[in-house]
Structures are given as C-alpha cells and as structure tokens.
Design an enzyme around this catalytic site. Structure first.
Site, PDB file in Angstrom:
ATOM      1  N   ARG A 101       0.823  -1.202   0.000  1.00 24.88           N
ATOM      2  CA  ARG A 101       0.000   0.000   0.000  1.00 24.88           C
ATOM      3  C   ARG A 101       0.860   1.257   0.000  1.00 24.88           C
ATOM      4  O   ARG A 101       0.324   2.355  -0.051  1.00 24.88           O
ATOM      5  CB  ARG A 101      -0.863   0.035   1.255  1.00 24.88           C
ATOM      6  CG  ARG A 101      -1.944  -0.998   1.261  1.00 24.88           C
ATOM      7  CD  ARG A 101      -3.189  -0.474   0.593  1.00 24.88           C
ATOM      8  NE  ARG A 101      -4.236  -0.162   1.525  1.00 24.88           N
ATOM      9  CZ  ARG A 101      -5.091  -1.049   2.013  1.00 24.88           C
ATOM     10  NH1 ARG A 101      -5.018  -2.305   1.688  1.00 24.88           N
ATOM     11  NH2 ARG A 101      -6.037  -0.668   2.818  1.00 24.88           N
ATOM     12  N   ARG A 158     -21.720  -2.723   1.447  1.00 27.32           N
ATOM     13  CA  ARG A 158     -20.999  -4.006   1.509  1.00 27.32           C
ATOM     14  C   ARG A 158     -21.391  -4.823   2.738  1.00 27.32           C
ATOM     15  O   ARG A 158     -21.539  -4.305   3.830  1.00 27.32           O
ATOM     16  CB  ARG A 158     -19.496  -3.746   1.563  1.00 27.32           C
ATOM     17  CG  ARG A 158     -18.707  -5.004   1.895  1.00 27.32           C
ATOM     18  CD  ARG A 158     -17.259  -4.881   1.605  1.00 27.32           C
ATOM     19  NE  ARG A 158     -16.594  -3.907   2.456  1.00 27.32           N
ATOM     20  CZ  ARG A 158     -15.307  -3.650   2.372  1.00 27.32           C
ATOM     21  NH1 ARG A 158     -14.569  -4.271   1.469  1.00 27.32           N
ATOM     22  NH2 ARG A 158     -14.751  -2.763   3.154  1.00 27.32           N
ATOM     23  N   ARG A 214     -18.457  -4.089   8.250  1.00 29.07           N
ATOM     24  CA  ARG A 214     -17.201  -3.693   8.885  1.00 29.07           C
ATOM     25  C   ARG A 214     -17.353  -2.342   9.578  1.00 29.07           C
ATOM     26  O   ARG A 214     -18.004  -1.447   9.041  1.00 29.07           O
ATOM     27  CB  ARG A 214     -16.100  -3.594   7.813  1.00 29.07           C
ATOM     28  CG  ARG A 214     -15.239  -4.813   7.762  1.00 29.07           C
ATOM     29  CD  ARG A 214     -14.327  -4.855   6.594  1.00 29.07           C
ATOM     30  NE  ARG A 214     -13.495  -3.676   6.372  1.00 29.07           N
ATOM     31  CZ  ARG A 214     -12.602  -3.592   5.400  1.00 29.07           C
ATOM     32  NH1 ARG A 214     -12.407  -4.615   4.600  1.00 29.07           N
ATOM     33  NH2 ARG A 214     -11.887  -2.501   5.230  1.00 29.07           N
ATOM     34  N   ARG A 263     -10.562   7.070   4.839  1.00 28.70           N
ATOM     35  CA  ARG A 263      -9.713   6.077   4.144  1.00 28.70           C
ATOM     36  C   ARG A 263      -9.346   6.590   2.754  1.00 28.70           C
ATOM     37  O   ARG A 263      -8.195   6.466   2.317  1.00 28.70           O
ATOM     38  CB  ARG A 263     -10.447   4.730   4.037  1.00 28.70           C
ATOM     39  CG  ARG A 263     -10.484   3.994   5.366  1.00 28.70           C
ATOM     40  CD  ARG A 263     -11.588   2.961   5.415  1.00 28.70           C
ATOM     41  NE  ARG A 263     -11.445   1.852   4.491  1.00 28.70           N
ATOM     42  CZ  ARG A 263     -12.441   1.035   4.172  1.00 28.70           C
ATOM     43  NH1 ARG A 263     -13.647   1.207   4.701  1.00 28.70           N
ATOM     44  NH2 ARG A 263     -12.226   0.046   3.332  1.00 28.70           N
TER      45      ARG A 263
HETATM   46  P1  AP5 Z   1     -14.456  -5.356  -2.022  1.00 25.66           P
HETATM   47  O1  AP5 Z   1     -14.030  -6.443  -2.923  1.00 25.66           O
HETATM   48  O2  AP5 Z   1     -14.773  -5.713  -0.613  1.00 25.66           O
HETATM   49  O3  AP5 Z   1     -13.417  -4.135  -2.089  1.00 25.66           O
HETATM   50  P2  AP5 Z   1     -11.926  -4.000  -1.578  1.00 25.66           P
HETATM   51  O4  AP5 Z   1     -11.151  -3.325  -2.639  1.00 25.66           O
HETATM   52  O5  AP5 Z   1     -11.420  -5.333  -1.085  1.00 25.66           O
HETATM   53  O6  AP5 Z   1     -12.187  -2.990  -0.392  1.00 25.66           O
HETATM   54  P3  AP5 Z   1     -11.628  -2.959   1.088  1.00 25.66           P
HETATM   55  O7  AP5 Z   1     -12.467  -1.968   1.839  1.00 25.66           O
HETATM   56  O8  AP5 Z   1     -11.540  -4.332   1.700  1.00 25.66           O
HETATM   57  O9  AP5 Z   1     -10.244  -2.418   0.866  1.00 25.66           O
HETATM   58  P4  AP5 Z   1      -9.423  -1.646   1.806  1.00 25.66           P
HETATM   59  O10 AP5 Z   1      -8.197  -1.659   1.012  1.00 25.66           O
HETATM   60  O11 AP5 Z   1      -9.881  -0.321   2.228  1.00 25.66           O
HETATM   61  O12 AP5 Z   1      -9.508  -2.488   3.177  1.00 25.66           O
HETATM   62  P5  AP5 Z   1      -8.498  -3.532   3.851  1.00 25.66           P
HETATM   63  O13 AP5 Z   1      -9.301  -4.559   4.512  1.00 25.66           O
HETATM   64  O14 AP5 Z   1      -7.454  -3.937   2.886  1.00 25.66           O
HETATM   65  O15 AP5 Z   1     -15.717  -4.636  -2.704  1.00 25.66           O
HETATM   66  C1  AP5 Z   1     -16.366  -3.540  -2.063  1.00 25.66           C
HETATM   67  C2  AP5 Z   1     -17.885  -3.645  -2.332  1.00 25.66           C
HETATM   68  O16 AP5 Z   1     -18.118  -3.433  -3.727  1.00 25.66           O
HETATM   69  C3  AP5 Z   1     -18.488  -5.027  -1.991  1.00 25.66           C
HETATM   70  O17 AP5 Z   1     -19.764  -4.817  -1.455  1.00 25.66           O
HETATM   71  C4  AP5 Z   1     -18.561  -5.741  -3.338  1.00 25.66           C
HETATM   72  O18 AP5 Z   1     -19.646  -6.655  -3.392  1.00 25.66           O
HETATM   73  C5  AP5 Z   1     -18.802  -4.568  -4.289  1.00 25.66           C
HETATM   74  N1  AP5 Z   1     -18.205  -4.782  -5.616  1.00 25.66           N
HETATM   75  C6  AP5 Z   1     -17.007  -5.356  -5.888  1.00 25.66           C
HETATM   76  N2  AP5 Z   1     -16.792  -5.370  -7.221  1.00 25.66           N
HETATM   77  C7  AP5 Z   1     -17.859  -4.750  -7.789  1.00 25.66           C
HETATM   78  C8  AP5 Z   1     -18.206  -4.444  -9.145  1.00 25.66           C
HETATM   79  N3  AP5 Z   1     -17.418  -4.774 -10.180  1.00 25.66           N
HETATM   80  N4  AP5 Z   1     -19.394  -3.808  -9.356  1.00 25.66           N
HETATM   81  C9  AP5 Z   1     -20.210  -3.463  -8.316  1.00 25.66           C
HETATM   82  N5  AP5 Z   1     -19.930  -3.747  -7.023  1.00 25.66           N
HETATM   83  C10 AP5 Z   1     -18.755  -4.372  -6.759  1.00 25.66           C
HETATM   84  O19 AP5 Z   1      -7.774  -2.611   4.925  1.00 25.66           O
HETATM   85  C11 AP5 Z   1      -8.464  -2.139   6.062  1.00 25.66           C
HETATM   86  C12 AP5 Z   1      -7.515  -1.286   6.885  1.00 25.66           C
HETATM   87  O20 AP5 Z   1      -6.407  -2.092   7.348  1.00 25.66           O
HETATM   88  C13 AP5 Z   1      -6.857  -0.117   6.118  1.00 25.66           C
HETATM   89  O21 AP5 Z   1      -7.703   1.031   6.111  1.00 25.66           O
HETATM   90  C14 AP5 Z   1      -5.585   0.077   6.939  1.00 25.66           C
HETATM   91  O22 AP5 Z   1      -5.847   0.774   8.130  1.00 25.66           O
HETATM   92  C15 AP5 Z   1      -5.194  -1.340   7.295  1.00 25.66           C
HETATM   93  N6  AP5 Z   1      -4.316  -1.959   6.270  1.00 25.66           N
HETATM   94  C16 AP5 Z   1      -4.607  -3.030   5.493  1.00 25.66           C
HETATM   95  N7  AP5 Z   1      -3.580  -3.309   4.663  1.00 25.66           N
HETATM   96  C17 AP5 Z   1      -2.619  -2.398   4.938  1.00 25.66           C
HETATM   97  C18 AP5 Z   1      -1.324  -2.160   4.410  1.00 25.66           C
HETATM   98  N8  AP5 Z   1      -0.801  -2.924   3.417  1.00 25.66           N
HETATM   99  N9  AP5 Z   1      -0.612  -1.124   4.916  1.00 25.66           N
HETATM  100  C19 AP5 Z   1      -1.091  -0.365   5.921  1.00 25.66           C
HETATM  101  N10 AP5 Z   1      -2.316  -0.514   6.464  1.00 25.66           N
HETATM  102  C20 AP5 Z   1      -3.067  -1.543   5.972  1.00 25.66           C
END
Ligand code: AP5
Length: 223
Positions: A89, A128, A161, A172
């Site tokens: 990221r 979601r 979530r 975010r």
């Molecule tokens: P979904 O597939 O859930 O989207 P996503 O990209 O996985 O979204 P996230 O919210 O999980 O990503 P994020 O990066 O913010 O969170 P993460 O858990 O990594 O799809 C979203 C919705 O859209 C769903 O309802 C789905 O059904 C729908 N959808 C999907 N495709 C679609 C389409 N084509 N058309 C219509 N609808 C669709 O991170 C959470 C937190 O953890 C971060 O904020 C941070 O604090 C921390 N963190 C995690 N990784 C790191 C890192 N590498 N470095 C630092 N902090 C980190």
C-alpha cells in the site's frame, strides 16, 4: 513462486476478485486487512497497535505491516505463491516485498490495478456485507446473496465492517489514495502494471484480470 498483487482504492473490488482468482489459480489469498482484523479480534500486540490506525482510516505503519505480511508469506501454503490483496500500500512496502522476493530468486509476476472512479467507492463500501466465516464479500444491490443475510458459499451470517461507516470511508479515501498512486508508479516503472476497468460487472472484471494474467477464461468459480 507466483506472486500476483491486486491494487485498488478502498472498495475497488480487490477482495471480491482476490477470492475468485485465488480459487481459480490454486493460490492462497493473503489480505493484510484481514490479518489486521484477526489480530485486533485476538488482542495481540500487533492488533492493539493497528486498531487506532484502522479506526481513523489511516495506513498502519510500514514496519508492522511488512513484518506481518512476510511472516504470512513464509507459511507452507504460500510456497507456490499468493494473491496479495491490500499489500503493498506504500512505496516502502513495495520495495520491501521486492527485496524479500529477490532473496528467494523470484519477483512479483504482475500488479493488477482495479480502477474505479472515486465517486463510486462510497456507495460500494456503505452497501458491503461480508461473511463472518471467511470474509466473502457481497453488496446489497450489485452482488446480493441468494438469501438475505446469509453467505451463499459457506452459510455463515453476513456482517458489516466498522470502518465502512461513511465518515471512516471518507477518511480512508483521503488518507490512502496518495500512497496508492506511489505504488502504481512503482509497478509502472518496473513494467509490471496492468490496469483493469473495475467499474464493470464483477464477472467482467474477473475475466479482464484473468486475461491480464494470460489465464484461460472458462469455468469462472462464480459463474
Ligand atoms: P471489495 O471487494 O470488498 O473491495 P476491496 O477493494 O477489497 O475494499 P476494502 O475496503 O476491503 O479495501 P481496503 O483496502 O480499504 O480495506 P483492507 O481490509 O485492505 O468490494 C467492495 C464492495 O463493492 C463489496 O460490497 C462488493 O460486493 C462490491 N463490488 C465489488 N466489485 C464490484 C463491481 N465490479 N461492481 C459493483 N460492485 C462491486 O484494509 C483495512 C484497513 O487495514 C486499512 O484502512 C488500513 O488501516 C489497514 N491496512 C490493510 N492493509 C494495509 C497495508 N498494506 N498497509 C497499511 N495498512 C493496511
């Protein structure tokens, strides 16, 4: 070792696609967000440190994140590679991954950016629902489960979530999009970046990602 990186803004569809690609390619899906949420639930020191950042919509510091990811990547099920969902990221995370893979005489195969207009992301995240057992994602209109509130795949209840509240989603997006640009630049410079239009229906995005990886399109798990 086959390492595929899925990039995209919060809500772009990384998790949705990573579940499908992992099944299709026979690789584990490694999602740093899921690893942090598990650490928070378990109350580990890493979870305690990460929780405040996650609640504010900020990125967890690189040092903690890289250590966690590399520990996970060293487990036996990832010996053949992994789909990385939500990592790297930041540019520092991307460089740390490169160095770790270089040490194993390998590298990232492809970095696939799921590109979605920022204006669509709030609606995606506020609608979601995720299954409690394995995090399979659904959307109340775009990808509804067959039975309301129940995961099609494993029958577990669907939950929302904490960081999908509109004020945290805005934070975010504000705090994380700049770093995403840096990571995109890193993989573009390395010649590994491919961009897929993530605003299309889910199965079309899957097909585009498989095509980008040179995989045949038949027998998509969700079809
Ligand atoms: P979904 O597939 O859930 O989207 P996503 O990209 O996985 O979204 P996230 O919210 O999980 O990503 P994020 O990066 O913010 O969170 P993460 O858990 O990594 O799809 C979203 C919705 O859209 C769903 O309802 C789905 O059904 C729908 N959808 C999907 N495709 C679609 C389409 N084509 N058309 C219509 N609808 C669709 O991170 C959470 C937190 O953890 C971060 O904020 C941070 O604090 C921390 N963190 C995690 N990784 C790191 C890192 N590498 N470095 C630092 N902090 C980190």
């Amino acid at each position: 070792m086959r390492i595929v990186v899925l990039l995209g803004a919060p809500g772009a569809g990384k998790g949705t696609q990573a579940h499908v690609l992992a099944e299709r390619l026979g690789l584990p899906r490694i999602a740093t967000g899921d690893l942090f949420r598990a650490a928070v639930r378990e109350g580990t020191p890493r979870g305690v440190e990460a929780q405040g950042y996650m609640e504010r919509g900020a990125l967890v510091p690189d040092e903690v994140t890289v250590a966690m990811l590399l520990e996970r990547l060293a487990l036996p099920d990832a010996a053949g590679g992994a789909i990385l969902d939500g990592f790297p990221r930041t540019r520092a995370q991307a460089e740390a991954l490169d160095a770790a893979l270089h040490g194993r005489a390998t590298g990232v195969e492809a970095a696939l950016l799921i590109d979605v207009p920022v204006a669509d992301l709030l609606a995606r995240l506020s609608g979601r629902w995720l299954c409690a057992a394995a995090g399979h994602p659904y959307h109340e209109t775009a990808d509804a489960p067959r039975v309301a509130g129940v995961c099609d795949i494993d029958g577990s209840p669907l939950i929302q979530r904490d960081d999908d509240r509109p004020e945290v989603v805005r934070a975010r997006l504000e705090k994380q999009l700049g770093a995403l640009g840096d990571v995109v630049g890193h993989y573009r410079a390395a010649g590994l970046l491919q961009i897929v239009d993530g605003s299309r229906p889910i199965d079309d995005v899957t097909a585009a990602l498989l095509e980008a990886l040179g995989e045949p399109l038949a027998e998509l798990p969700r079809s």
